[in-house]
Design a protein around this motif. Structure first.
Motif, PDB file in Angstrom:
ATOM      1  N   ASN A  93       4.584   6.923   0.815  1.00 20.67           N
ATOM      2  CA  ASN A  93       3.284   7.472   1.169  1.00 20.67           C
ATOM      3  C   ASN A  93       3.009   7.352   2.667  1.00 20.67           C
ATOM      4  OD1 ASN A  93       3.226   4.631   0.406  1.00 20.67           O
ATOM      5  ND2 ASN A  93       1.064   4.708   0.907  1.00 20.67           N
ATOM      6  N   TYR A  94       3.762   6.513   3.367  1.00 21.56           N
ATOM      7  CA  TYR A  94       3.635   6.438   4.819  1.00 21.56           C
ATOM      8  C   TYR A  94       4.277   7.642   5.508  1.00 21.56           C
ATOM      9  CZ  TYR A  94       2.360   1.486   4.276  1.00 21.56           C
ATOM     10  OH  TYR A  94       1.742   0.308   3.939  1.00 21.56           O
ATOM     11  N   ASN A  95       5.321   8.188   4.904  1.00 25.97           N
ATOM     12  CA  ASN A  95       6.033   9.344   5.467  1.00 25.97           C
ATOM     13  C   ASN A  95       6.562  10.200   4.313  1.00 25.97           C
ATOM     14  OD1 ASN A  95       7.531  11.221   6.864  1.00 25.97           O
ATOM     15  ND2 ASN A  95       9.107   9.789   7.542  1.00 25.97           N
ATOM     16  N   PRO A  96       5.732  11.108   3.782  1.00 26.19           N
ATOM     17  CA  PRO A  96       6.129  11.902   2.619  1.00 26.19           C
ATOM     18  C   PRO A  96       7.012  13.094   2.951  1.00 26.19           C
ATOM     19  CG  PRO A  96       3.889  12.453   3.273  1.00 26.19           C
ATOM     20  CD  PRO A  96       4.338  11.336   4.179  1.00 26.19           C
ATOM     21  N   ARG A  97       7.405  13.268   4.201  1.00 30.66           N
ATOM     22  CA  ARG A  97       8.171  14.464   4.582  1.00 30.66           C
ATOM     23  C   ARG A  97       9.618  14.413   4.122  1.00 30.66           C
ATOM     24  NH1 ARG A  97       7.216  14.454  10.859  1.00 30.66           N
ATOM     25  NH2 ARG A  97       7.527  12.239  10.415  1.00 30.66           N
ATOM     26  N   GLU A  98      10.140  13.225   3.870  1.00 27.16           N
ATOM     27  CA  GLU A  98      11.530  13.090   3.435  1.00 27.16           C
ATOM     28  C   GLU A  98      11.588  12.622   1.996  1.00 27.16           C
ATOM     29  OE1 GLU A  98      14.391  11.308   6.306  1.00 27.16           O
ATOM     30  OE2 GLU A  98      12.561  10.749   7.360  1.00 27.16           O
ATOM     31  N   GLY A  99      12.569  13.131   1.261  1.00 23.51           N
ATOM     32  CA  GLY A  99      12.786  12.670  -0.101  1.00 23.51           C
ATOM     33  C   GLY A  99      12.020  13.482  -1.127  1.00 23.51           C
ATOM     34  N   ALA A 100      12.545  13.518  -2.352  1.00 19.37           N
ATOM     35  CA  ALA A 100      11.932  14.290  -3.432  1.00 19.37           C
ATOM     36  C   ALA A 100      10.848  13.505  -4.147  1.00 19.37           C
ATOM     37  CB  ALA A 100      13.010  14.717  -4.428  1.00 19.37           C
ATOM     38  N   HIS A 101      10.838  12.186  -3.981  1.00 19.34           N
ATOM     39  CA  HIS A 101       9.875  11.327  -4.675  1.00 19.34           C
ATOM     40  C   HIS A 101       9.117  10.523  -3.635  1.00 19.34           C
ATOM     41  CE1 HIS A 101       8.525   9.184  -8.361  1.00 19.34           C
ATOM     42  NE2 HIS A 101       8.321   8.203  -7.504  1.00 19.34           N
ATOM     43  N   ILE A 102       7.811  10.438  -3.789  1.00 19.66           N
ATOM     44  CA  ILE A 102       6.998   9.667  -2.851  1.00 19.66           C
ATOM     45  C   ILE A 102       6.663   8.315  -3.480  1.00 19.66           C
ATOM     46  CG2 ILE A 102       4.908   9.634  -1.449  1.00 19.66           C
ATOM     47  CD1 ILE A 102       7.011  11.854  -0.818  1.00 19.66           C
ATOM     48  N   TYR A 103       7.213   7.247  -2.923  1.00 23.20           N
ATOM     49  CA  TYR A 103       6.995   5.903  -3.438  1.00 23.20           C
ATOM     50  C   TYR A 103       5.806   5.241  -2.745  1.00 23.20           C
ATOM     51  CZ  TYR A 103      11.637   6.392  -5.481  1.00 23.20           C
ATOM     52  OH  TYR A 103      12.721   6.829  -6.210  1.00 23.20           O
ATOM     53  N   HIS A 104       5.102   4.381  -3.492  1.00 23.11           N
ATOM     54  CA  HIS A 104       3.908   3.728  -2.963  1.00 23.11           C
ATOM     55  C   HIS A 104       4.289   2.399  -2.307  1.00 23.11           C
ATOM     56  CE1 HIS A 104       0.775   6.456  -4.579  1.00 23.11           C
ATOM     57  NE2 HIS A 104       1.779   6.784  -5.385  1.00 23.11           N
ATOM     58  N   LEU A 105       4.917   2.525  -1.163  1.00 25.33           N
ATOM     59  CA  LEU A 105       5.338   1.341  -0.417  1.00 25.33           C
ATOM     60  C   LEU A 105       4.139   0.514   0.022  1.00 25.33           C
ATOM     61  CD1 LEU A 105       7.752  -0.182   0.808  1.00 25.33           C
ATOM     62  CD2 LEU A 105       7.544   1.288   2.833  1.00 25.33           C
ATOM     63  N   ASP A 106       3.004   1.155   0.264  1.00 20.63           N
ATOM     64  CA  ASP A 106       1.813   0.443   0.715  1.00 20.63           C
ATOM     65  C   ASP A 106       1.353  -0.595  -0.304  1.00 20.63           C
ATOM     66  OD1 ASP A 106       1.142   2.558  -1.026  1.00 20.63           O
ATOM     67  OD2 ASP A 106      -0.917   2.603  -0.279  1.00 20.63           O
ATOM     68  N   ALA A 107       1.559  -0.297  -1.589  1.00 23.41           N
ATOM     69  CA  ALA A 107       1.149  -1.247  -2.621  1.00 23.41           C
ATOM     70  C   ALA A 107       1.970  -2.523  -2.555  1.00 23.41           C
ATOM     71  CB  ALA A 107       1.273  -0.605  -4.004  1.00 23.41           C
ATOM     72  N   VAL A 108       3.253  -2.385  -2.241  1.00 24.53           N
ATOM     73  CA  VAL A 108       4.117  -3.556  -2.099  1.00 24.53           C
ATOM     74  C   VAL A 108       3.744  -4.335  -0.838  1.00 24.53           C
ATOM     75  CG1 VAL A 108       6.496  -4.331  -1.812  1.00 24.53           C
ATOM     76  CG2 VAL A 108       5.980  -2.446  -3.373  1.00 24.53           C
ATOM     77  N   VAL A 109       3.535  -3.621   0.263  1.00 24.26           N
ATOM     78  CA  VAL A 109       3.174  -4.265   1.525  1.00 24.26           C
ATOM     79  C   VAL A 109       1.901  -5.092   1.364  1.00 24.26           C
ATOM     80  CG1 VAL A 109       2.455  -3.849   3.901  1.00 24.26           C
ATOM     81  CG2 VAL A 109       4.323  -2.507   2.930  1.00 24.26           C
ATOM     82  N   SER A 110       0.926  -4.550   0.666  1.00 32.15           N
ATOM     83  CA  SER A 110      -0.370  -5.221   0.544  1.00 32.15           C
ATOM     84  C   SER A 110      -0.322  -6.461  -0.340  1.00 32.15           C
ATOM     85  CB  SER A 110      -1.420  -4.248   0.005  1.00 32.15           C
ATOM     86  OG  SER A 110      -1.112  -3.865  -1.326  1.00 32.15           O
TER      87      SER A 110
END
Length: 264
Positions: A164-181
């Motif tokens: 979700n920080y950089n949705p321009r690459e990849g076919a699937h958008i992962y919620h990395l922000d949830a892990v970071v938080s």
């Protein structure tokens, strides 16, 4: 086979270090990944060794694809320089990755960090080992004290692509922000190096949202033989080297929590 993989890694070490210290040329592939002259030379050298030592075994490499089978399932897997951007921008944590695979499952592997003179290697049932030049080999074993909760874990990622920080690459958008938080601490670490740090017990989880088979194959035996958990970000564990992403953790419970958050 492990002896051959170690021989291959040592054979190309000086070539890679000399190129790293120079100003080698590089170019971009159609997918915008970077390739250098050294990537090509290293893979050619390793393939030549394999042709001598194991002439009838298929080889899959990043730069030259598959030789020996139309569809790869068993044989050698090579990533001549994993972390090519680190290599060209002067970060000494790039690696050479070598694995031997049967029926889609890596059975043994070598991870070589030539610029810091450090090797990791593993084979099924024989443990994961590491050695830095001038020191004795030491076996890596993750202990029972490894965290099961994300709130107690140090987590890394190789980048923000396909998130979700950089949705321009990849076919699937992962919620990395949830892990970071929710993690106790979070860092960015370079490609294979972050997974080696999980096997070493220095950090507790490493996330790669976009992976090719040659990126993943050598990491899987080292993590598993050290006692860690390794799977794709969708939870797939069988033939994970082909799954397109990779997560390594110190415990299965931590893996399940990260998978849930990344796909939330």
């Amino acid at each position: 086979m492990l002896d051959i993989a170690l021989e291959a890694a040592n054979l190309v070490k000086s070539m890679t270090v000399e190129a790293f210290q120079g100003s080698g040329k590089f170019d971009y592939k159609p997918d915008r990944s970077v390739v250098t002259e050294t990537d090509i030379r290293v893979e050619e050298t390793i393939r030549a060794l394999f042709a001598q030592r194991t002439p009838n075994i298929a080889v899959l490499g990043e730069e030259f694809g598959c030789a020996g089978e139309q569809k790869f399932s068993s044989g050698w897997v090579i990533d001549p320089i994993d972390g090519t951007r680190a290599f060209i921008y002067g970060v000494p944590l790039f690696s050479t990755l070598i694995a031997y695979v049967e029926n889609g499952e890596p059975l043994l592997s070598v991870i070589s960090f030539p610029a810091i003179s450090t090797l990791y290697w593993a084979s099924q049932g024989e443990g994961c080992w590491t050695q830095t030049a001038g020191q004795a080999p030491r076996q890596l074993k993750l202990g029972s004290q490894s965290p099961k909760l994300l709130s107690e874990a140090v987590v890394s990622a190789s980048g923000i692509h396909s998130s979700n920080y950089n949705p321009r690459e990849g076919a699937h958008i992962y919620h990395l922000d949830a892990v970071v938080s929710q993690a106790r601490d979070f860092i960015f670490a370079n490609d294979a190096y972050q997974h080696a740090m999980v096997a070493s017990g220095r950090i507790h989880a490493a996330i790669d949202t976009i992976m090719k088979p040659w990126d993943s194959a050598a990491l899987i035996p080292c993590i598993r033989e050290a006692g860690g958990e390794v799977c794709a970000l969708d939870g797939k564990r069988q033939q994970a080297m082909f799954a397109g992403s990779l997560l390594s953790t110190a415990t299965p419970e931590l893996a399940e929590h990260i998978i849930e958050l990344m796909n939330s």
